[in-house]
Design an enzyme around this catalytic site. Structure first.
Site, PDB file in Angstrom:
ATOM      1  CB  CYS A  49       0.146 -44.260  23.508  1.00 25.43           C
ATOM      2  SG  CYS A  49       0.013 -44.003  25.288  1.00 25.43           S
ATOM      3  N   GLY A  74      11.881 -40.893  21.163  1.00 23.00           N
ATOM      4  CA  GLY A  74      13.095 -41.679  21.211  1.00 23.00           C
ATOM      5  C   GLY A  74      13.245 -42.641  22.364  1.00 23.00           C
ATOM      6  N   GLY A  75      12.275 -42.712  23.272  1.00 27.78           N
ATOM      7  CA  GLY A  75      12.398 -43.633  24.396  1.00 27.78           C
ATOM      8  C   GLY A  75      12.469 -45.090  23.954  1.00 27.78           C
ATOM      9  CE  LYS A  76       6.499 -47.207  22.583  1.00 34.09           C
ATOM     10  NZ  LYS A  76       6.218 -45.769  22.808  1.00 34.09           N
ATOM     11  CG  ASP A  91       5.324 -45.585  19.320  1.00 35.06           C
ATOM     12  OD1 ASP A  91       4.118 -45.764  19.568  1.00 35.06           O
ATOM     13  OD2 ASP A  91       6.084 -44.941  20.066  1.00 35.06           O
ATOM     14  CB  ALA A 128      12.292 -42.862  15.990  1.00 37.16           C
TER      15      ALA A 128
END
Length: 456
Positions: A385, A267-269, A332, A264
């Site tokens: 990313c 924490g943006g997503k 992620d 996580a």
């Protein structure tokens, strides 16, 4: 010390910390600007000098080697950073030549004494005698291969140039390589997200073309907007927004679903997932192996009135301990970060091809464990990313082979296209997968890869 001189010193000290202590410019620079009391134009100057120098470092090193008639590894590192900063001002800014030379000489003098100052003065005066176009011609002529020439001219390691070419070729777009390399060297525009169901974009904001929760402000510092929203409006790349929304909107949500954000931090997503879970009556859990990053996740969730437990475990163990538990999981995954070189320019010089095998093994293990933690019918979003095919298509293909008919792919490209007001132009991949690949030069986002897999 004038404010302009202070701005150059802040830039120099940040660049030194990046090279000497593996500092992250995006974390260190704002604090350094604050300590120096810089504001307005001088803060902008320090930012441009820092990021511009780091982005174009490969090109500037080639210029310095030619002008100094010696390899950059023969130059004291502190003096080399003063030279890089000076070359950036001479070739890529409107800073007066005498100011660029004189201030860089003083930085070198402080780092290495009179001899370093004299050497720096001689090199920069040699650089100042030719135009930027002339220097690009000199640099191109120094390359030993076409790929090395691209790497020097666009300031990317050769292995990254080749990885980008292969990833673009998988879409039939290898001819866009120079456009991608150029985009990596441009400062990204600030993109905001209004957490769905909790906030709306300001009336004077301009909506982004692809994410339904994204917008851009007309100008100014976004910090006031973020603070005023209580954390419900945040700075977030549009590609990051789309990656989270692809999971929540791939299939209709049933009330009572259980979701997990497996990796996580920062924490943006997670915040987007939490807002979506709140809207649909789902429960969300988060996990982050790093305690420091887990703290960032908790902070990111402060604006969402939903209880989200944050565990601090290895994601592989966390998922393995919860078989057939979750309806949706976001992976992620830790990756090379080659898709975010606009934002973290120093990353291109810190990664090597030897990093990829270890990362892909970790990515495969995380994704495999996540699939095992899905309920039948559950969906996992595998996100990196990075456009590197080994980290994207290769990992997904290997996990799908392991699960066979128990795992099917959903078309992430179609999901993201359905979210968007404008056609994002996400072509089919050469491997026939439904993977969606975003690009800086096409979408003005980080080069985010999104795959959606459903456990049958």
């Amino acid at each position: 010390m004038s404010a302009t001189v202070a701005a150059r010193r802040v830039a120099y000290e940040t660049i030194r910390a990046v090279h000497e202590s593996d500092a992250y410019a995006n974390l260190l620079l704002p604090a350094s600007i604050g300590r120096a009391g810089l504001s307005g134009a001088d803060a902008a100057l320090a930012t441009e000098l820092t990021y511009g120098t780091l982005r174009r470092q490969g090109t500037y090193d080639a210029v310095i080697a030619i002008a100094a008639e010696r390899g950059i590894h023969e130059i004291d590192p502190a003096v080399l950073d003063a030279l890089r900063l000076g070359v950036h001002q001479l070739l890529s800014t409107r800073v007066a030549s005498h100011a660029a030379v004189n201030e860089s000489v003083e930085l070198a003098r402080a780092a290495g004494g009179r001899g370093a100052a004299g050497f720096t003065n001689a090199v920069l005066r040699r650089v100042s005698r030719d135009t930027p176009g002339d220097w690009m011609t000199h640099v191109a002529a120094s390359a030993r291969s076409d790929d090395e020439q691209l790497g020097l001219l666009f300031s990317h390691p050769v292995w990254v140039v080749r990885a980008f070419r292969r990833a673009l070729a998988a879409e039939g777009r290898a001819d866009e390589l120079e456009a991608l390399l150029t985009a990596d060297n441009a400062a990204p525009r600030v993109t905001m997200a209004a957490l769905p169901g909790l906030a709306e974009a300001p009336e004077d904001a301009r909506r982004t073309p692809f994410s339904p929760i994204g917008f851009r402000l007309g100008g100014g510092d976004p910090e006031g907007t973020v603070r005023g929203s209580g954390g419900r409006i945040r700075v977030q790349d549009e590609g990051s927004q789309l990656a989270a929304l692809a999971l929540t909107r791939a299939l209709p949500v049933q009330e009572g679903e259980r979701w997990l954000d497996l990796c996580a931090g920062p924490g943006g997503k997670t915040a987007v997932l939490a807002a979506e879970a709140l809207r649909h009556g789902a429960a969300l859990e988060a996990n982050e192996i790093s305690p420091a990053r887990a703290g960032l996740v908790r902070r990111a969730l402060e604006g969402v009135p939903l209880d989200v437990p944050v565990s601090e475990e290895d994601g592989r163990t966390r998922a393995a301990d919860a078989p057939r538990t979750y309806d949706r999981i976001l992976v992620d995954a830790p990756c090379t970060g080659l898709g975010a070189l606009r934002r973290r320019p120093e990353a291109r010089w810190r990664k090597a091809p030897s990093d990829v095998p270890g990362l892909t093994e970790l990515q495969r293990e995380l994704l495999d464990a996540a699939v095992g933690a899905l309920k039948p019918g559950g969906v996992v979003a595998y996100v990196t990313c990075s456009p590197h095919l080994a980290e994207t298509a290769g990992v997904v293909a290997e996990v799908r082979r392991g699960w066979g008919e128990a795992l099917e792919e959903l078309p992430a490209r179609d999901v993201i296209t359905a979210l968007s007001d404008a056609d994002p132009g996400l072509p089919a991949q050469a491997d026939g997968s439904g993977r969606a690949q975003l690009w800086p030069h096409r979408h003005n986002t980080d080069a985010m890869s999104v795959s959606l897999l459903r456990r049958v």
